[in-house]
Scaffold this active site. Structure first.
Site, mmCIF file in Angstrom:
data_model
loop_
_atom_site.group_PDB
_atom_site.id
_atom_site.type_symbol
_atom_site.label_atom_id
_atom_site.label_comp_id
_atom_site.label_asym_id
_atom_site.label_seq_id
_atom_site.Cartn_x
_atom_site.Cartn_y
_atom_site.Cartn_z
ATOM 1 N N PRO A 288 0.666 -1.253 0.086
ATOM 2 C CA PRO A 288 0.125 -0.053 0.042
ATOM 3 C C PRO A 288 0.810 1.414 -0.045
ATOM 4 C CG PRO A 288 -0.131 -0.996 2.107
ATOM 5 C CD PRO A 288 0.658 -1.774 1.021
ATOM 6 N N ASP B 242 14.392 3.227 5.931
ATOM 7 C CA ASP B 242 13.668 2.496 4.761
ATOM 8 C C ASP B 242 14.109 1.675 3.646
ATOM 9 O OD1 ASP B 242 11.380 3.710 6.451
ATOM 10 O OD2 ASP B 242 10.398 3.927 4.526
HETATM 11 O O1 PMV Z 1 8.082 6.095 5.261
HETATM 12 P P1 PMV Z 1 7.569 5.732 6.481
HETATM 13 O O2 PMV Z 1 5.938 5.944 6.565
HETATM 14 O O3 PMV Z 1 7.656 4.180 6.885
HETATM 15 O O4 PMV Z 1 8.412 6.669 7.537
HETATM 16 C C1 PMV Z 1 9.634 6.717 7.736
HETATM 17 C C2 PMV Z 1 10.121 6.881 9.061
HETATM 18 C C3 PMV Z 1 10.481 8.078 9.629
HETATM 19 O O5 PMV Z 1 11.295 7.949 10.930
HETATM 20 C C4 PMV Z 1 8.990 8.825 10.128
HETATM 21 C C5 PMV Z 1 10.960 9.112 8.823
HETATM 22 C C6 PMV Z 1 12.547 8.806 8.584
HETATM 23 O O6 PMV Z 1 13.224 9.276 7.633
HETATM 24 O O7 PMV Z 1 13.216 7.739 9.318
#
Ligand code: PMV
Length: 318
Positions: free
Chosen positions: A105, A156
């Site tokens: 998603p 990520d």
């Molecule tokens: O992209 P997401 O929704 O998985 O969020 C990333 C995680 C955060 O810590 C909020 C942002 C980051 O750059 O680490």
């Protein structure tokens, strides 16, 4: 010497999704975080060679997009990885199609943008005759992450490029994590999409307005992450569940929760889950909940009844 022209071969590659177990947001400010891949949810990319002179056409049928690399805007997320890769290798635009699809998603905290970027980087490197190197793939995908929000921590695309559980500190090489017992996690989608960029900049604005309080929150989350690393290593799932709950309370304090997420968290806990929290940027997206294996059905049903649009199970093996 100008860029070198290199013919494409047919190639395909994929990349996993991810969940952050603990430490989102504070990881942007230098605190540690723990993330695991979700190998059952994947993005895939295919390269097909095309007639000489056609250039590279990138297609993303899931979002109804098709763009020629030469004509793509500088900030087109589909063009960033191919451009960075060709530049790194001193290559001219090759002729063919690069197609991406994703089961993840979008805007839901499961790493869809990073998974698409990693899959693209891997497929294109293979099509150009290179063996994808994990550090290079991660660096290329990081370029795409910077577009999604200005100051990504890099967690990520790191966990997705490595496809193994990581203990991550911004700017440092990821460390692997010892897992002492199987870990059963349910992931539930609130169905509310949220922009990582907006959530991260909201935290930044609030942290600037009240630095002392926010630094305390971030440091406290960092402590929870260290405790979670211990609990993971010793296989203490009850302790880990309690740490999820404590991290969630601090994420609420940071202002990144959402009523629809809260409803899912309450449902999971009432159905007996060991702990539950939002995962990723919050403001919508997904929650994760730690369960005993025999609770899977009850907790899944409770989540669906509380309004989850999708529920996935993932297991981390020692
Ligand atoms: O992209 P997401 O929704 O998985 O969020 C990333 C995680 C955060 O810590 C909020 C942002 C980051 O750059 O680490």
């Amino acid at each position: 010497m100008g860029p070198v022209l290199c013919a494409l071969s047919a190639a395909e590659a994929s990349a996993s999704g991810k969940v952050i177990l603990l430490g989102e947001h504070s990881v942007v400010y230098g605190q540690p975080a723990i993330a695991i891949p979700v190998s059952t949810l994947r993005a895939r990319a295919w390269v097909k060679p095309g007639p000489v002179g056609m250039g590279l056409q990138i297609e993303a049928p899931d979002v109804n997009r098709r763009v020629r690399l030469a004509e793509a805007a500088a900030d087109d997320p589909l063009a960033v990885v191919p451009r960075a890769l060709l530049q790194r290798h001193g290559l001219a635009e090759p002729d063919g199609w690069l197609t991406v699809r994703s089961e993840l998603p979008i805007a839901a905290g499961l790493g869809s943008g990073a998974a698409v970027a990693v899959a693209m980087a891997r497929a294109l490197l293979l099509a150009l005759g290179h063996t994808p190197d994990v550090d290079e793939v991660s660096a290329l995908a990081f370029e795409a992450e910077k577009l999604h929000h200005g100051t990504p921590s890099g967690i990520d695309q790191t966990v997705i490029a490595w496809e193994r559980p990581v203990f991550f500190v911004r700017g440092e090489r990821p460390q692997s994590i010892a897992v002492g017992a199987p870990l059963d996690v349910l992931i539930a989608n609130s169905g509310v999409s949220a922009s990582t960029r907006a959530m991260v900049s909201g935290v930044r604005a609030r942290a600037q307005a009240d630095p002392e309080t926010y630094q305390r929150y971030f440091a406290r989350i960092g402590e929870l992450v260290l405790a979670a690393r211990e609990a993971l290593a010793t296989g203490d799932v009850r302790r880990l569940g309690a740490l999820f709950d404590q991290n969630q309370a601090l994420l609420q304090a940071l202002g990144v929760s959402h009523p629809r997420l809260e409803a899912l968290l309450v449902a999971a806990r009432q159905a007996g889950a060991l702990g539950a929290k939002l995962t990723g940027a919050g403001g919508g997206g997904n929650i994760i909940t730690l369960i005993e294996p025999d609770q899977a059905e009850a907790v899944r049903n409770a989540l669906l009844q509380a309004g989850a649009s999708q529920v996935w199970a993932t297991r981390l093996e020692p």
